[in-house]
Design an enzyme around this catalytic site. Sequence first.
Site, PDB file in Angstrom:
ATOM      1  N   LYS A   1       0.828  -1.211   0.000  1.00  0.00           N
ATOM      2  CA  LYS A   1       0.000   0.000   0.000  1.00  0.00           C
ATOM      3  C   LYS A   1       0.859   1.258   0.000  1.00  0.00           C
ATOM      4  O   LYS A   1       0.622   2.179  -0.782  1.00  0.00           O
ATOM      5  CB  LYS A   1      -0.926  -0.044   1.220  1.00  0.00           C
TER       6      LYS A   1
ATOM      7  N   ARG B   1       2.774   5.957  -3.321  1.00  0.00           N
ATOM      8  CA  ARG B   1       3.884   6.804  -3.767  1.00  0.00           C
ATOM      9  C   ARG B   1       4.085   6.688  -5.279  1.00  0.00           C
ATOM     10  O   ARG B   1       4.387   7.678  -5.956  1.00  0.00           O
ATOM     11  CB  ARG B   1       5.154   6.425  -2.999  1.00  0.00           C
TER      12      ARG B   1
ATOM     13  N   GLY C   1      -4.896   7.699   5.586  1.00  0.00           N
ATOM     14  CA  GLY C   1      -3.967   8.651   6.203  1.00  0.00           C
ATOM     15  C   GLY C   1      -2.793   8.972   5.292  1.00  0.00           C
ATOM     16  O   GLY C   1      -2.331  10.114   5.237  1.00  0.00           O
TER      17      GLY C   1
ATOM     18  N   ARG D   1      -8.400  11.822  12.759  1.00  0.00           N
ATOM     19  CA  ARG D   1      -6.959  11.567  12.948  1.00  0.00           C
ATOM     20  C   ARG D   1      -6.155  12.869  12.991  1.00  0.00           C
ATOM     21  O   ARG D   1      -6.524  13.861  12.354  1.00  0.00           O
ATOM     22  CB  ARG D   1      -6.465  10.612  11.839  1.00  0.00           C
TER      23      ARG D   1
ATOM     24  N   SER E   1       7.431   8.895  12.016  1.00  0.00           N
ATOM     25  CA  SER E   1       6.307   8.828  11.080  1.00  0.00           C
ATOM     26  C   SER E   1       6.780   9.058   9.651  1.00  0.00           C
ATOM     27  O   SER E   1       7.263  10.141   9.309  1.00  0.00           O
ATOM     28  CB  SER E   1       5.249   9.881  11.432  1.00  0.00           C
TER      29      SER E   1
ATOM     30  N   GLN F   1       4.814   9.204   7.198  1.00  0.00           N
ATOM     31  CA  GLN F   1       3.871  10.112   6.538  1.00  0.00           C
ATOM     32  C   GLN F   1       4.293  11.557   6.749  1.00  0.00           C
ATOM     33  O   GLN F   1       4.241  12.371   5.823  1.00  0.00           O
ATOM     34  CB  GLN F   1       2.454   9.865   7.058  1.00  0.00           C
TER      35      GLN F   1
ATOM     36  N   ASP G   1       2.318  -1.351  11.798  1.00  0.00           N
ATOM     37  CA  ASP G   1       0.999  -1.758  11.295  1.00  0.00           C
ATOM     38  C   ASP G   1       0.678  -3.216  11.603  1.00  0.00           C
ATOM     39  O   ASP G   1      -0.445  -3.675  11.363  1.00  0.00           O
ATOM     40  CB  ASP G   1       0.916  -1.532   9.782  1.00  0.00           C
TER      41      ASP G   1
ATOM     42  N   LYS H   1      -4.084   5.351  14.712  1.00  0.00           N
ATOM     43  CA  LYS H   1      -4.224   4.685  13.408  1.00  0.00           C
ATOM     44  C   LYS H   1      -5.699   4.718  12.988  1.00  0.00           C
ATOM     45  O   LYS H   1      -6.456   5.546  13.468  1.00  0.00           O
ATOM     46  CB  LYS H   1      -3.664   3.267  13.490  1.00  0.00           C
TER      47      LYS H   1
ATOM     48  N   ARG I   1      -5.798   1.433  18.171  1.00  0.00           N
ATOM     49  CA  ARG I   1      -5.523  -0.012  18.100  1.00  0.00           C
ATOM     50  C   ARG I   1      -5.131  -0.609  19.453  1.00  0.00           C
ATOM     51  O   ARG I   1      -5.165  -1.833  19.598  1.00  0.00           O
ATOM     52  CB  ARG I   1      -4.470  -0.301  17.025  1.00  0.00           C
TER      53      ARG I   1
HETATM   54  C1  S3P Z   1       2.621   4.828   6.182  1.00  0.00           C
HETATM   55  C2  S3P Z   1       3.239   5.187   7.353  1.00  0.00           C
HETATM   56  C3  S3P Z   1       2.784   4.706   8.670  1.00  0.00           C
HETATM   57  C4  S3P Z   1       1.860   3.510   8.561  1.00  0.00           C
HETATM   58  C5  S3P Z   1       0.814   3.708   7.494  1.00  0.00           C
HETATM   59  C6  S3P Z   1       1.466   3.918   6.150  1.00  0.00           C
HETATM   60  C7  S3P Z   1       3.148   5.382   4.912  1.00  0.00           C
HETATM   61  O1  S3P Z   1       2.077   5.735   9.314  1.00  0.00           O
HETATM   62  O2  S3P Z   1       1.242   3.247   9.796  1.00  0.00           O
HETATM   63  O3  S3P Z   1      -0.038   2.593   7.432  1.00  0.00           O
HETATM   64  O4  S3P Z   1       2.763   4.875   3.836  1.00  0.00           O
HETATM   65  O5  S3P Z   1       3.954   6.303   4.967  1.00  0.00           O
HETATM   66  P1  S3P Z   1       2.810   6.884  10.190  1.00  0.00           P
HETATM   67  O6  S3P Z   1       3.622   7.720   9.292  1.00  0.00           O
HETATM   68  O7  S3P Z   1       1.684   7.648  10.830  1.00  0.00           O
HETATM   69  O8  S3P Z   1       3.650   6.134  11.184  1.00  0.00           O
END
Ligand code: S3P
Length: 439
Positions: free
Chosen positions: A25, A30, A98, A126, A171, A173, A319, A346, A350
């Site tokens: 995913k 990306r 997210g 979130r 993180s 993200q 995850d 999340k 969780r």
């Molecule tokens: C992800 C980063 C993680 C992960 C999410 C996917 C990503 O989140 O839990 O399922 O694709 O960059 P966080 O950046 O909040 O840790």
Amino acid sequence: MSAPDRLIVTPGGRLSGTLTVPGDKSISHRAVMFGAIARGETVIEGCLMGDDVRATINAFRAMGVAIEAHDDGRVAIDGRGADALREPEHALDMGNSGTSIRLLTGLLAGLGIRAQLGGDASLNHRPMRRVTEPLALMGADIATTDAGTPPLRIRSRAPLHGIRYELPVASAQVKSAVLLAGLNASGETRVVERLPSRDHTERMLRAFGVQVELAGHTIGLRGGQTLTGTRISVPGDISSAAFFLVGAAMSEGASLRLENIGMNPTRTGVIDILRLMGADIELLAERAAGAEPVADIVVRGRRLHGVDIPAALVPSAIDEFPALFIAAANAEGTTRLGQADELRHKESDRIDVMASGLHELGVEATALDDGIVIVGRPGALGGGAIDSRGDHRIAMSFAVAGMFASAPIELTGCTAIATSFPGFVATARRAGMAIAAAP
Ligand code: S3P
């Protein structure tokens, strides 16, 4: 392929045979995003066609990018460069995702594209200040609700400037949102991590021709670089494989092979933790799929034991904890996890959702502010009804629990499985799980 809202898993069954799982995913998001801002064609193979990635695809279509997407995971993107994106006429609906909302916010803020981004009830709860704050330091003007949640409104078109930003939480993200904003900011943008989070952005930007500098825990890039379209082959998602890894690892006599699974070292904490619990996991045919390592995994079931999970492994298994908690419940002895408060932010909380689900099944589990303590015992899992609270990974984790329970487990809120693993029910049945839509 949508999943029914209610599923029932009957105890028994043993996972065996050879499986593949849908594309990763994080990498799929990306690949779509970078292809959409690149110049030239990008072809993706093995792209995850789950609801989350479809939300990313639809967002770029709403900004004028031509994207051909097939159910078999082949995606072709006619990249005309970031300058060709146009402001969307409507709010962008990021669904449950997210990754879509946080990465896109950074990217669009850097491009000076005004947009509103929101999602479903879960996403709209979130925390988003973790991205809007560093982006504000770069000069962006992004509104959140008073609670710091979506909808997000990118309000100004002013150009951004690079910053040096120390991530307060591990993180990917947040790291990626800042780096993507930095692509179109003046000067250099640097992100400093304490513990490494998944590095798919860094790897894939390089594959699109961007110069990314890595020095210890610091990732840097210069603004003003353009991306060039390329071919991306997406490996199977280790986060989806995790449900079968866990299910086979704890089932004495089981033997399962999972093929073409992403082995990025920032993602393999689930294997490390299962091995600490005594699991027999072998990696075969380790190879590269473009910028990402992949392997086939062979797992043979045996009795597992509880462990104190090392804090250093938390980001690389973030995850997979819902699935690992099921392994802990059925293992001999106590498992303790701390320094994992990110689990509370999340698709659901969780920690609380897993602790209450385990209670429902008769397992002693204590939620901590930043983790959980689970008192495991082979045979500890009873039957019961679990509300997965619309969280895909909670639903699939308790489906695995059903194989080891003393009575059936009925799951509600399962449609969210389609966000990351369309076809989960069919794959699980093929592997030997007695799972069906509830009558
Ligand atoms: C992800 C980063 C993680 C992960 C999410 C996917 C990503 O989140 O839990 O399922 O694709 O960059 P966080 O950046 O909040 O840790």
